[in-house]
Scaffold this motif. Structure first.
Motif, PDB file in Angstrom:
ATOM      1  N   ASP A  15       4.135  14.926 -10.865  1.00 55.73           N
ATOM      2  CA  ASP A  15       4.572  15.084 -12.254  1.00 55.73           C
ATOM      3  C   ASP A  15       3.546  15.858 -13.063  1.00 55.73           C
ATOM      4  N   GLU A  49       2.913   6.028  -2.846  1.00 52.03           N
ATOM      5  CA  GLU A  49       4.059   6.797  -3.336  1.00 52.03           C
ATOM      6  C   GLU A  49       4.013   6.953  -4.852  1.00 52.03           C
ATOM      7  N   ARG A  50       3.653   5.888  -5.553  1.00 50.80           N
ATOM      8  CA  ARG A  50       3.580   5.948  -7.013  1.00 50.80           C
ATOM      9  C   ARG A  50       2.491   6.925  -7.466  1.00 50.80           C
ATOM     10  N   GLU A  51       1.317   6.852  -6.836  1.00 51.00           N
ATOM     11  CA  GLU A  51       0.231   7.755  -7.209  1.00 51.00           C
ATOM     12  C   GLU A  51       0.595   9.201  -6.880  1.00 51.00           C
ATOM     13  N   GLN A  54       3.615  10.466  -6.874  1.00 50.63           N
ATOM     14  CA  GLN A  54       4.597  10.903  -7.871  1.00 50.63           C
ATOM     15  C   GLN A  54       3.912  11.264  -9.186  1.00 50.63           C
ATOM     16  N   ILE A  55       2.921  10.494  -9.580  1.00 44.97           N
ATOM     17  CA  ILE A  55       2.163  10.800 -10.801  1.00 44.97           C
ATOM     18  C   ILE A  55       1.488  12.167 -10.656  1.00 44.97           C
ATOM     19  N   TYR A  56       0.912  12.433  -9.479  1.00 41.62           N
ATOM     20  CA  TYR A  56       0.246  13.714  -9.229  1.00 41.62           C
ATOM     21  C   TYR A  56       1.250  14.865  -9.296  1.00 41.62           C
ATOM     22  N   GLU A 102       0.826  -1.197   0.000  1.00 39.97           N
ATOM     23  CA  GLU A 102       0.000   0.000   0.000  1.00 39.97           C
ATOM     24  C   GLU A 102       0.868   1.258   0.000  1.00 39.97           C
ATOM     25  N   LYS A 103       1.963   1.217   0.744  1.00 35.87           N
ATOM     26  CA  LYS A 103       2.878   2.362   0.796  1.00 35.87           C
ATOM     27  C   LYS A 103       3.476   2.637  -0.580  1.00 35.87           C
ATOM     28  N   HIS A 104       3.876   1.584  -1.295  1.00 32.55           N
ATOM     29  CA  HIS A 104       4.440   1.758  -2.640  1.00 32.55           C
ATOM     30  C   HIS A 104       3.388   2.316  -3.600  1.00 32.55           C
ATOM     31  N   TYR A 105       2.156   1.845  -3.470  1.00 30.88           N
ATOM     32  CA  TYR A 105       1.081   2.332  -4.335  1.00 30.88           C
ATOM     33  C   TYR A 105       0.835   3.820  -4.100  1.00 30.88           C
TER      34      TYR A 105
END
Length: 63
Positions: free
Chosen positions: A47, A39-41, A43-45, A34-37
């Motif tokens: 960007d 963080e990825r979301e 980062q997308i925001y 969940e933490k990785h998810y």
């Protein structure tokens, strides 16, 4: 009899502890996933916000 208990009682106790350990491990792995998810979301925001800021800056510079 082991330690004054039938062997199956000892086996049940061992399986209870093993089950608790496996549940704890699964919970920890799920939190990590969940933490990785998140963080990825995030980062997308970030960007997307940077792209919009750059686009606005380019639009204002050409005006």
């Amino acid at each position: 009899m082991i330690l004054g208990m039938p062997w199956w009682v000892l086996a049940v106790i061992i399986f209870i502890f093993f089950s608790g350990y496996m549940a704890f491990r699964a919970m920890r792995a799920e939190k990590e996933l969940e933490k990785h998810y998140i963080e990825r979301e995030g980062q997308i925001y970030i960007d997307r916000m940077n792209e919009e800021r750059e686009e606005r800056h380019n639009r204002n510079a050409t005006s």
